[in-house]
Design a protein around this motif. Structure first.
Motif, PDB file in Angstrom:
ATOM      1  N   ASP A   1      -6.224  -7.946  21.039  1.00  0.00           N
ATOM      2  CA  ASP A   1      -4.931  -8.403  20.496  1.00  0.00           C
ATOM      3  C   ASP A   1      -5.126  -9.184  19.194  1.00  0.00           C
ATOM      4  O   ASP A   1      -4.353  -9.042  18.239  1.00  0.00           O
ATOM      5  N   LEU A   2      -6.170 -10.042  19.155  1.00  0.00           N
ATOM      6  CA  LEU A   2      -6.414 -10.830  17.941  1.00  0.00           C
ATOM      7  C   LEU A   2      -6.750  -9.906  16.767  1.00  0.00           C
ATOM      8  O   LEU A   2      -6.280 -10.110  15.642  1.00  0.00           O
ATOM      9  N   GLU A   3      -7.543  -8.855  17.046  1.00  0.00           N
ATOM     10  CA  GLU A   3      -7.913  -7.920  15.974  1.00  0.00           C
ATOM     11  C   GLU A   3      -6.693  -7.162  15.469  1.00  0.00           C
ATOM     12  O   GLU A   3      -6.542  -6.906  14.277  1.00  0.00           O
ATOM     13  N   VAL A   4      -5.773  -6.783  16.429  1.00  0.00           N
ATOM     14  CA  VAL A   4      -4.552  -6.092  16.002  1.00  0.00           C
ATOM     15  C   VAL A   4      -3.729  -6.974  15.072  1.00  0.00           C
ATOM     16  O   VAL A   4      -3.217  -6.535  14.031  1.00  0.00           O
ATOM     17  N   HIS A   5      -3.551  -8.242  15.457  1.00  0.00           N
ATOM     18  CA  HIS A   5      -2.756  -9.153  14.617  1.00  0.00           C
ATOM     19  C   HIS A   5      -3.417  -9.337  13.244  1.00  0.00           C
ATOM     20  O   HIS A   5      -2.719  -9.362  12.195  1.00  0.00           O
ATOM     21  N   ASN A   6      -4.736  -9.487  13.203  1.00  0.00           N
ATOM     22  CA  ASN A   6      -5.434  -9.683  11.926  1.00  0.00           C
ATOM     23  C   ASN A   6      -5.279  -8.482  11.010  1.00  0.00           C
ATOM     24  O   ASN A   6      -5.041  -8.608   9.803  1.00  0.00           O
ATOM     25  N   LEU A   7      -5.436  -7.272  11.615  1.00  0.00           N
ATOM     26  CA  LEU A   7      -5.309  -6.057  10.800  1.00  0.00           C
ATOM     27  C   LEU A   7      -3.892  -5.871  10.296  1.00  0.00           C
ATOM     28  O   LEU A   7      -3.665  -5.397   9.166  1.00  0.00           O
ATOM     29  N   THR A   8      -2.889  -6.236  11.131  1.00  0.00           N
ATOM     30  CA  THR A   8      -1.483  -6.153  10.674  1.00  0.00           C
ATOM     31  C   THR A   8      -1.264  -7.059   9.474  1.00  0.00           C
ATOM     32  O   THR A   8      -0.647  -6.676   8.458  1.00  0.00           O
ATOM     33  N   ASN A   9      -1.764  -8.286   9.573  1.00  0.00           N
ATOM     34  CA  ASN A   9      -1.623  -9.227   8.451  1.00  0.00           C
ATOM     35  C   ASN A   9      -2.385  -8.736   7.220  1.00  0.00           C
ATOM     36  O   ASN A   9      -1.930  -8.916   6.075  1.00  0.00           O
ATOM     37  N   ALA A  10      -3.557  -8.101   7.466  1.00  0.00           N
ATOM     38  CA  ALA A  10      -4.358  -7.607   6.335  1.00  0.00           C
ATOM     39  C   ALA A  10      -3.619  -6.511   5.576  1.00  0.00           C
ATOM     40  O   ALA A  10      -3.609  -6.478   4.338  1.00  0.00           O
ATOM     41  N   ILE A  11      -2.975  -5.617   6.329  1.00  0.00           N
ATOM     42  CA  ILE A  11      -2.211  -4.541   5.677  1.00  0.00           C
ATOM     43  C   ILE A  11      -1.059  -5.120   4.867  1.00  0.00           C
ATOM     44  O   ILE A  11      -0.781  -4.709   3.726  1.00  0.00           O
ATOM     45  N   GLU A  12      -0.378  -6.105   5.489  1.00  0.00           N
ATOM     46  CA  GLU A  12       0.748  -6.731   4.765  1.00  0.00           C
ATOM     47  C   GLU A  12       0.235  -7.430   3.501  1.00  0.00           C
ATOM     48  O   GLU A  12       0.863  -7.385   2.420  1.00  0.00           O
ATOM     49  N   LYS A  13      -0.935  -8.062   3.598  1.00  0.00           N
ATOM     50  CA  LYS A  13      -1.514  -8.734   2.431  1.00  0.00           C
ATOM     51  C   LYS A  13      -1.894  -7.720   1.364  1.00  0.00           C
ATOM     52  O   LYS A  13      -1.709  -7.952   0.150  1.00  0.00           O
ATOM     53  N   ASN A  14      -2.452  -6.566   1.771  1.00  0.00           N
ATOM     54  CA  ASN A  14      -2.799  -5.519   0.826  1.00  0.00           C
ATOM     55  C   ASN A  14      -1.574  -5.051   0.045  1.00  0.00           C
ATOM     56  O   ASN A  14      -1.629  -4.862  -1.189  1.00  0.00           O
ATOM     57  N   VAL A  15      -0.469  -4.841   0.782  1.00  0.00           N
ATOM     58  CA  VAL A  15       0.753  -4.400   0.107  1.00  0.00           C
ATOM     59  C   VAL A  15       1.249  -5.480  -0.870  1.00  0.00           C
ATOM     60  O   VAL A  15       1.690  -5.193  -1.990  1.00  0.00           O
ATOM     61  N   LEU A  16       1.199  -6.757  -0.417  1.00  0.00           N
ATOM     62  CA  LEU A  16       1.656  -7.863  -1.280  1.00  0.00           C
ATOM     63  C   LEU A  16       0.791  -7.953  -2.549  1.00  0.00           C
ATOM     64  O   LEU A  16       1.297  -8.181  -3.660  1.00  0.00           O
ATOM     65  N   ASN A  17      -0.528  -7.771  -2.417  1.00  0.00           N
ATOM     66  CA  ASN A  17      -1.423  -7.793  -3.582  1.00  0.00           C
ATOM     67  C   ASN A  17      -1.087  -6.683  -4.558  1.00  0.00           C
ATOM     68  O   ASN A  17      -1.067  -6.872  -5.782  1.00  0.00           O
ATOM     69  N   MET A  18      -0.816  -5.481  -3.966  1.00  0.00           N
ATOM     70  CA  MET A  18      -0.472  -4.367  -4.864  1.00  0.00           C
ATOM     71  C   MET A  18       0.816  -4.645  -5.620  1.00  0.00           C
ATOM     72  O   MET A  18       0.938  -4.382  -6.830  1.00  0.00           O
ATOM     73  N   GLU A  19       1.822  -5.178  -4.888  1.00  0.00           N
ATOM     74  CA  GLU A  19       3.111  -5.453  -5.546  1.00  0.00           C
ATOM     75  C   GLU A  19       2.953  -6.546  -6.589  1.00  0.00           C
ATOM     76  O   GLU A  19       3.469  -6.447  -7.730  1.00  0.00           O
ATOM     77  N   THR A  20       2.222  -7.642  -6.278  1.00  0.00           N
ATOM     78  CA  THR A  20       2.038  -8.760  -7.228  1.00  0.00           C
ATOM     79  C   THR A  20       1.273  -8.298  -8.461  1.00  0.00           C
ATOM     80  O   THR A  20       1.643  -8.611  -9.606  1.00  0.00           O
ATOM     81  N   GLY A  21       0.163  -7.550  -8.243  1.00  0.00           N
ATOM     82  CA  GLY A  21      -0.629  -7.064  -9.360  1.00  0.00           C
ATOM     83  C   GLY A  21       0.177  -6.144 -10.263  1.00  0.00           C
ATOM     84  O   GLY A  21       0.066  -6.174 -11.491  1.00  0.00           O
ATOM     85  N   GLN A  22       1.002  -5.263  -9.626  1.00  0.00           N
ATOM     86  CA  GLN A  22       1.817  -4.320 -10.393  1.00  0.00           C
ATOM     87  C   GLN A  22       2.806  -5.053 -11.280  1.00  0.00           C
ATOM     88  O   GLN A  22       2.989  -4.752 -12.454  1.00  0.00           O
ATOM     89  N   ARG A  23       3.486  -6.062 -10.664  1.00  0.00           N
ATOM     90  CA  ARG A  23       4.507  -6.796 -11.445  1.00  0.00           C
ATOM     91  C   ARG A  23       3.848  -7.632 -12.558  1.00  0.00           C
ATOM     92  O   ARG A  23       4.350  -7.718 -13.687  1.00  0.00           O
ATOM     93  N   GLY A  24       2.669  -8.269 -12.246  1.00  0.00           N
ATOM     94  CA  GLY A  24       1.983  -9.046 -13.281  1.00  0.00           C
ATOM     95  C   GLY A  24       1.568  -8.184 -14.455  1.00  0.00           C
ATOM     96  O   GLY A  24       1.693  -8.567 -15.630  1.00  0.00           O
ATOM     97  N   PHE A  25       1.040  -7.030 -14.193  1.00  0.00           N
ATOM     98  CA  PHE A  25       0.608  -6.129 -15.262  1.00  0.00           C
ATOM     99  C   PHE A  25       1.794  -5.619 -16.072  1.00  0.00           C
ATOM    100  O   PHE A  25       1.739  -5.485 -17.286  1.00  0.00           O
TER     101      PHE A  25
END
Length: 914
Positions: free
Chosen positions: A49-73
């Protein structure tokens, strides 16, 4: 009792402690297993369960990084802002695959994760990559326009919502697992307390049972000893329940009781036999009584008693050696010292032989015989001298206790035997003196009577001589007349044979001449009646049908006349063979079920047990007789029923009172017009019926019953008839079970003609309307059929259509398959789950036999009812269908009442088994 089998008190106590230790060990094993399970589940929650929650947060963080990087550029144009975008773009797919593998056991979460992946991919395709490319091309106008439309915002919003839902679902699953883990921990505590209680209860119960067994046996021993000392009941025994020291005490006490009781029993037997030996008044009766008592007492099936008289041993009595058998018991008289009997008499001692050779002494009964294995010779002494010798043959040697009892009994018997012989000698002397006086008185009277008798005999001889002369003269005259009559009868017989031959030849020629044009007429009229080319109008087509029917009637008449001529000429051939009785109902149903339905009458066939499986007769002629009888029954019955009953009867012979003959009776009963008593005899004559009016009303030539009676005689049987006018008739065909020799068959036929009058009267028949209730479909039976699914397998679509229409009227769902392969495919796919299968046998490619075998063996459907359907109706078809795996068998044409009855039987049978 051997030490290896003893279960001592010490062993019981040790066993009790061992059981308690083993139970505690078992409890520890159970608890250890449960604790391991709980630990595994706890580890699963901690890691999975802990690994599932971590991976869910990691995916959400990946998407947020892509969106932030895209807007900054997009805003600055500085490519350093593309670093988080590129990093998120490369990492989110790996995180997604790991998360997807972890939730592989949850299809709904996998579906949600796939939707999240689609939105991420969609955002990258419509917003991420296009916007970066536009900025790299430094086309500011397009960049501004892209920001104003922002096509990726919708996908990002949906993505955040789905990630939140996915995360909440996983949190709920984790909470549920934690709750379940807490519940199972509580259950484990409950199990621990329960097992402790069970172990305590079992330990206490074992202690109570062991101590109770010990105390109970001791109390029984004490009570028994108390009873013996007070002269109580010696039949009472201690019930030994254990194999320990207390059990040994009980066994020894029971042995003591057995010995005391056996001593009392022997005393009672000696007293009883001594009392019985006082009753007989002659030597033979006393000897037989004593041998009978020895046989019962020692279980001796064979014995002989020899009496010493005039220096010889004479056999005076035997047990189980009366009549013809008694002459094979050995010697009637023996000298002293001759054989074992003579030697025992001389030595005055008991002689015994065991392990006798086979057939040395044969013991027999009405059922058989066997050989004795032991021989005992016992002398009977009186005042020190031998007065008799008893020889005993048995299946096993006599025991020492038996020999002691035997010695006491022979001493008592010796006294009784001497007293009886002495009394008999005195009585004999007295009787002889009386007889001598009476003989002297009667001899003179006999001489006078003989003289008178001789005179009367002389006169009678004279009269008999004269009568013999007169009788001889009359016999000579009668002999001459008899010879003349015999010659005349021989001439007439020759003339009859010649005339019969001419008639048979004429009828055969006429039959041939009539059949030739009749064959063409039948073929052409059938073609016209079918009117395939529509050249005839309905009236002309009806004319053609009438011509065809009349031609068939004429053909049947020709066949009847030809059969009658063959019977009268003695040219009718019969072929005797084994006939399977179970095939008769199927054949008769094929002929008459349609007739019964058209006349709206009941037609039933009953086989009454016990019946042999086969009889020896001509199957074709048997069917011909039954068809004639059933045709008449249907012709003269307008309502009610026609029934065929097949049963086995044992009939007493009219002359040999102790002899019985087993026959098979085929009884055809109807509820028709009946026959008057004064017409019953003539209906078996050719061209005769009950009366002219009947013949005109119902048609026919009256040959059927005459031919049937003649055929029955050829088969060694007979036909009888009973009837009541206005109520119905019963015609019964009697046939022997097997074929006899011609002389025996003729005697059997005469016998059956005599006993045919034992056929039950019409007013004693069972109610003819009893079957009407069998064909109603009550609401309960409709409920058994309604909603049931039937699979009809038949390559003829007409049969499928007809059967489907009939069954759907009762609310049944009918599914069809046109061959065996289609049936197997429907069942293998699992889309069809029939309650019963109606399987046609004769199908191309894969027949019904092989289809049924594959359903049973390959598909494993052993409980599914399968009813085989076939139009062949041969006597071996039923066995072949059952051997292939069918549950039941029906022959075509089908009777829907029989179909429904069989279906209800097998579907109800399947329900009860489930």
């Amino acid at each position: 009792m051997s030490k290896t089998r003893r279960f001592t008190i010490r062993s019981k106590i040790l066993l009790g402690y061992l059981v308690v230790v083993l139970l505690f060990g078992a409890v520890l094993l159970v608890l250890t297993a449960q604790i391991n399970v709980l630990q595994k589940e706890n580890d699963f929650i901690s890691h999975h369960d802990l690994e599932v929650h971590n991976l869910t947060n990691a995916i959400e963080k990946n998407v947020l990084n892509m969106e932030t990087g895209q807007r900054g550029f997009m805003i600055t144009g500085n490519e350093s802002y593309l670093e988080p975008y590129s990093q998120g773009l490369s990492q989110w797919s790996s995180n997604y695959n790991q998360l997807n593998a972890l939730i592989s056991d949850n299809p709904s979460q996998q579906q949600s994760l796939q939707s999240i992946k689609a939105h991420i991919t969609r955002w990258i395709e419509i917003a991420g990559e296009p916007s970066v490319d536009l900025k790299k091309q430094e086309d500011q106008a397009k960049v501004v326009a892209f920001f104003q439309s922002d096509p990726g915002k919708t996908e990002i919003d949906l993505l955040r919502s789905q990630l939140t839902t996915f995360r909440n679902t996983e949190i709920a699953l984790t909470e549920a697992r934690v709750t379940e883990l807490a519940r199972r921990s509580s259950t484990l505590l409950t199990i621990m307390y329960t097992l402790w209680g069970i172990i305590a209860a079992l330990s206490i119960a074992a202690a109570i049972v062991i101590s109770g067994n010990i105390v109970k046996t001791l109390r029984d021993v004490m009570q028994t000893i108390s009873d013996i000392s007070k002269g109580g009941n010696l039949k009472q025994r201690i019930q030994v329940r254990t194999h320990d020291e207390v059990g040994d005490l009980g066994h020894e006490t029971n042995k003591l009781l057995d010995e005391v009781q056996e001593q009392n029993r022997v005393k009672d037997q000696i007293t009883g036999i001594a009392t019985l030996l006082q009753n007989p008044t002659n030597l033979e009766g006393l000897s037989r009584l004593f041998l009978n008592e020895l046989a019962v007492l020692f279980e001796v099936p064979y014995s002989v008693l020899y009496y010493w008289k005039d220096n010889r041993l004479l056999r005076v009595a035997a047990y189980a050696g009366d009549g013809e058998k008694e002459r094979s018991l050995g010697k009637v008289s023996l000298a002293p010292g001759e054989g074992l009997v003579g030697q025992s008499a001389v030595e005055k001692r008991v002689l015994r032989m065991n392990d006798l050779p086979q057939n040395y002494i044969r013991i027999s009964s009405g059922l058989g015989y066997t050989s004795a294995t032991s021989l005992t010779v016992v002398p009977v002494l009186f005042e020190g001298r031998t007065i008799a010798v008893i020889e005993l043959a048995s299946m096993k040697p006599l025991q020492e206790n038996d020999m002691k009892l035997m010695q006491e009994l022979t001493d008592i018997f010796g006294v009784s035997l001497h007293s009886t012989v002495t009394r008999m000698e005195l009585q004999q002397l007295y009787d002889e003196s009386q007889v001598l006086n009476e003989e002297l008185q009667t001899q003179s009277e006999k001489l006078q009577a003989q003289t008178e008798e001789m005179l009367s005999q002389t006169e009678e001889l004279q009269m008999q001589t004269e009568e013999l002369h007169m009788l001889n003269d009359r016999l000579e005259v009668q002999k001459s007349a008899a010879e003349t009559s015999a010659n005349e009868l021989s001439v007439v017989a020759d003339q009859l044979r010649t005339s019969s031959g001419y008639k048979s030849e004429f009828l055969a020629n006429m039959s041939h001449e009539l059949r030739t044009p009749l064959n063409s007429m039948l073929i052409l009229s059938e073609i016209l009646s079918e009117n395939k080319n529509q050249h005839l109008n309905s009236e002309e087509q009806n004319y053609a049908s009438v011509i065809h029917k009349s031609g068939k009637d004429l053909l049947n008449l020709i066949n009847d006349i030809l059969d009658l001529s063959k019977v009268e000429a003695g040219q009718m051939e019969v072929d005797f063979d084994d006939v399977y009785l179970g095939s008769v109902p199927e054949v008769m149903n094929q002929y008459f079920l349609k007739t019964a339905e058209q006349k709206k009458m009941d037609f039933r066939i009953q086989l009454q047990s016990p019946l042999p499986e086969t009889i020896v007769t001509d199957e074709m002629r048997l069917h011909q007789i039954l068809r004639n009888l059933l045709s008449n029954a249907f012709k003269f019955t307008s309502e009610g029923e026609v029934a065929l009953t097949i049963s086995k009867m044992s009939l007493a012979h009219p002359e040999l009172k102790d002899q019985e003959t087993d026959v098979i009776a085929f009884s055809v009963s109807d509820t028709g017009i009946g026959i008057a008593d004064n017409k019953l005899v003539q209906i078996f004559d050719a061209f005769k019926q009950a009366d002219g009016a009947t013949a005109r009303k119902y048609g026919g030539t009256g040959l059927g019953l005459s031919i049937s009676q003649s055929l029955a005689n050829l088969l060694g049987g007979s036909i009888s008839a009973t009837s009541r006018e206005g109520q119905g008739s019963v015609f019964t065909l009697f046939l022997p079970l097997r074929r006899d020799e011609p002389e025996t068959m003729n005697a059997s036929r005469l016998f059956l003609n005599e006993v045919a009058t034992t056929t039950p009267e019409i007013n004693k028949l069972p109610s003819m309307t009893s079957r009407q209730s069998d064909v109603l479909l009550t609401p309960l039976e409709e409920a058994l059929l309604s909603g049931r699914q039937v699979l009809v397998v038949d390559d003829d679509i007409r049969n499928v259509y007809a059967l489907a229409n009939a069954l759907e009227k009762y609310g049944m769902n009918v599914i069809s398959a046109q061959n065996g392969y289609e049936c197997l495919e429907l069942l293998e796919r699992g889309g069809v789950k029939p309650d019963i299968i109606m399987m046609d046998i004769m199908m191309p490619e894969l027949d019904g036999y092989e289809t049924t075998r594959q359903i049973r063996e390959r598909l494993g459907m052993t409980q599914l009812p399968i009813i085989a359907l076939t139009a062949k109706a041969m006597k071996e078809d039923r066995e072949k269908c059952i051997a292939a795996g069918a549950s039941d068998y029906l022959s075509k044409p089908l009777n829907i009442k029989d179909v429904l009855s069989r279906m209800k039987l097998w579907m109800n049978h399947e329900t009860m088994e489930i």
